[in-house]
Design a protein around this motif. Sequence first.
Motif, mmCIF file in Angstrom:
data_model
loop_
_atom_site.group_PDB
_atom_site.id
_atom_site.type_symbol
_atom_site.label_atom_id
_atom_site.label_comp_id
_atom_site.label_asym_id
_atom_site.label_seq_id
_atom_site.Cartn_x
_atom_site.Cartn_y
_atom_site.Cartn_z
ATOM 1 N N VAL A 93 8.776 15.276 30.649
ATOM 2 C CA VAL A 93 8.823 14.759 29.273
ATOM 3 C C VAL A 93 10.272 14.632 28.831
ATOM 4 N N PHE A 94 10.603 13.512 28.233
ATOM 5 C CA PHE A 94 11.934 13.260 27.691
ATOM 6 C C PHE A 94 11.905 13.646 26.225
ATOM 7 N N VAL A 95 12.699 14.664 25.859
ATOM 8 C CA VAL A 95 12.726 15.164 24.486
ATOM 9 C C VAL A 95 14.042 14.766 23.819
ATOM 10 N N ALA A 96 13.909 14.060 22.726
ATOM 11 C CA ALA A 96 15.084 13.647 21.942
ATOM 12 C C ALA A 96 15.110 14.472 20.662
ATOM 13 N N THR A 97 16.204 15.167 20.417
ATOM 14 C CA THR A 97 16.325 15.895 19.165
ATOM 15 C C THR A 97 17.507 15.341 18.366
ATOM 16 N N LYS A 98 17.661 15.848 17.164
ATOM 17 C CA LYS A 98 18.711 15.356 16.264
ATOM 18 C C LYS A 98 19.414 16.533 15.608
ATOM 19 N N ALA A 99 20.664 16.299 15.227
ATOM 20 C CA ALA A 99 21.456 17.365 14.609
ATOM 21 C C ALA A 99 22.386 16.781 13.559
ATOM 22 N N GLY A 100 22.685 17.606 12.567
ATOM 23 C CA GLY A 100 23.648 17.231 11.537
ATOM 24 C C GLY A 100 23.155 17.449 10.126
ATOM 25 N N ARG A 101 21.858 17.348 9.917
ATOM 26 C CA ARG A 101 21.341 17.474 8.551
ATOM 27 C C ARG A 101 21.322 18.917 8.067
ATOM 28 N N ARG A 102 21.620 19.872 8.940
ATOM 29 C CA ARG A 102 21.710 21.258 8.502
ATOM 30 C C ARG A 102 23.060 21.542 7.839
ATOM 31 N N LEU A 103 23.989 20.614 7.956
ATOM 32 C CA LEU A 103 25.298 20.800 7.329
ATOM 33 C C LEU A 103 25.148 20.869 5.812
ATOM 34 N N ASP A 104 25.776 21.856 5.230
ATOM 35 C CA ASP A 104 25.722 22.020 3.772
ATOM 36 C C ASP A 104 27.095 22.492 3.286
ATOM 37 N N PRO A 105 27.855 21.599 2.672
ATOM 38 C CA PRO A 105 27.473 20.251 2.252
ATOM 39 C C PRO A 105 27.412 19.279 3.435
ATOM 40 N N HIS A 106 26.578 18.253 3.258
ATOM 41 C CA HIS A 106 26.390 17.249 4.302
ATOM 42 C C HIS A 106 27.482 16.197 4.138
ATOM 43 N N GLU A 107 28.617 16.439 4.822
ATOM 44 C CA GLU A 107 29.784 15.576 4.673
ATOM 45 C C GLU A 107 30.245 15.082 6.037
ATOM 46 N N ALA A 108 30.808 13.876 6.043
ATOM 47 C CA ALA A 108 31.173 13.218 7.294
ATOM 48 C C ALA A 108 32.144 14.042 8.133
ATOM 49 N N ASP A 109 33.156 14.652 7.501
ATOM 50 C CA ASP A 109 34.174 15.346 8.289
ATOM 51 C C ASP A 109 33.660 16.641 8.908
ATOM 52 N N ARG A 110 32.447 17.039 8.566
ATOM 53 C CA ARG A 110 31.858 18.239 9.169
ATOM 54 C C ARG A 110 31.065 17.915 10.438
ATOM 55 N N TYR A 111 30.969 16.631 10.767
ATOM 56 C CA TYR A 111 30.388 16.223 12.048
ATOM 57 C C TYR A 111 31.468 16.352 13.122
ATOM 58 N N ASP A 112 31.761 17.595 13.487
ATOM 59 C CA ASP A 112 32.797 17.860 14.473
ATOM 60 C C ASP A 112 32.221 18.667 15.634
ATOM 61 N N TYR A 113 33.040 18.893 16.644
ATOM 62 C CA TYR A 113 32.562 19.567 17.851
ATOM 63 C C TYR A 113 32.031 20.960 17.539
ATOM 64 N N GLU A 114 32.742 21.710 16.721
ATOM 65 C CA GLU A 114 32.349 23.090 16.448
ATOM 66 C C GLU A 114 30.948 23.151 15.837
ATOM 67 N N ASN A 115 30.697 22.344 14.833
ATOM 68 C CA ASN A 115 29.388 22.377 14.181
ATOM 69 C C ASN A 115 28.288 21.814 15.073
ATOM 70 N N ILE A 116 28.556 20.675 15.692
ATOM 71 C CA ILE A 116 27.511 20.050 16.501
ATOM 72 C C ILE A 116 27.156 20.916 17.692
ATOM 73 N N SER A 117 28.152 21.525 18.330
ATOM 74 C CA SER A 117 27.869 22.376 19.492
ATOM 75 C C SER A 117 27.021 23.579 19.099
ATOM 76 N N GLU A 118 27.230 24.098 17.887
ATOM 77 C CA GLU A 118 26.406 25.205 17.404
ATOM 78 C C GLU A 118 24.957 24.759 17.246
ATOM 79 N N PHE A 119 24.758 23.571 16.706
ATOM 80 C CA PHE A 119 23.400 23.046 16.543
ATOM 81 C C PHE A 119 22.740 22.801 17.899
ATOM 82 N N VAL A 120 23.523 22.297 18.843
ATOM 83 C CA VAL A 120 22.995 22.033 20.183
ATOM 84 C C VAL A 120 22.493 23.323 20.821
ATOM 85 N N ALA A 121 23.259 24.395 20.682
ATOM 86 C CA ALA A 121 22.874 25.675 21.291
ATOM 87 C C ALA A 121 21.544 26.169 20.736
ATOM 88 N N ARG A 122 21.335 26.008 19.434
ATOM 89 C CA ARG A 122 20.071 26.451 18.851
ATOM 90 C C ARG A 122 18.918 25.595 19.350
#
Length: 329
Positions: free
Chosen positions: A78-107
């Motif tokens: 099964v091919f599973v596609a997930t999404k990340a970024g909407r957990r950012l609070d505040p949800h701001e463009a400059d917070r879409y960085d490696y540190e935040n995204i990698s944390e979401f990926v690990a979870r």
Amino acid sequence: MNHRRLGSTGYDVSEVGLGTWNIGGSWGDVDDETGREVVRAALEADVDFIDTADVYGDGRSERHIGHVLDERDAHDDVFVATKAGRRLDPHEADRYDYENISEFVARSQEYINEETLDLLQLHCPPTEAYYQPETFDALERLKSEGEIAHAGVSVETVEEALKAIEYDVVETVQIIFNLFRQRPNELFFEQAKRNDIGVIVRVPYASGLLTGALERDQEFAEDDHRNFNREGEAFDVGETFAGVPYETGHDALEALEPHVPEDRSTAEFTLRWILDHEAVSTVIPGTTSPDHVRSNAAVSDLDALSNQAHGAARDVYEEYVAEHVHHRW
């Protein structure tokens, strides 16, 4: 079940997939076992593409998927596609960085029980994020590290989709496309095909409106987005009824009904209309009903609609719907 190529990923996936927002949250109360039964029904119907996100029930749908894949030893199937970024609070463009995204990926890796995520999609980030190369550099880094196999974006607008595919790391785009949201079939589908981009279609039923099963006076649970997000109070209004005013949607459905073949339901007509577009890789209807999962999957085997049916669908869109949505998304 027919399969289609998911852009440059090299994978062939079921053309009818499963969306799991419904079994995670914001669609009323759905117990855990029901959520897992929906996933099981999808696998039994030969669905091998499942879409989720880390915010669906704060990871609940990801855990349901991981649980069922574990019990069936089906992770490789099964091919599973997930999404990340909407957990950012505040949800701001400059917070879409490696540190935040990698944390979401690990979870997400933990919840789905995958060492490498099949596909990570940025989850409808602010428009400014598409103009930040560092956002997409983060995806490149995660891919090079083996944390994700492929990367894509889930977008709100055609303009965001066109900007996203300028980045080489983006192999898929998830976008709203249905009888009430026809604009992607113009320039974006043309460019997606030219650039070998996988197109994942979400909100195919316009939050249930295009199933023909909702009444004009339908009441929705307090925690159902069709109750609390009609004016975009919680997130982009285009995610609820595809951005079409509820009454207008019913007017359009009534105008469309005479053009639905007698041997098709409105839901079958809707899903088949989407699949008749060659640029679409897979469509991901969501549901809390295993029976609906099976009926959705069966649409893959139905014949294409007639040219007359497609023409009628366009006429209804232009007369009732376009003024509300075409210029916005």
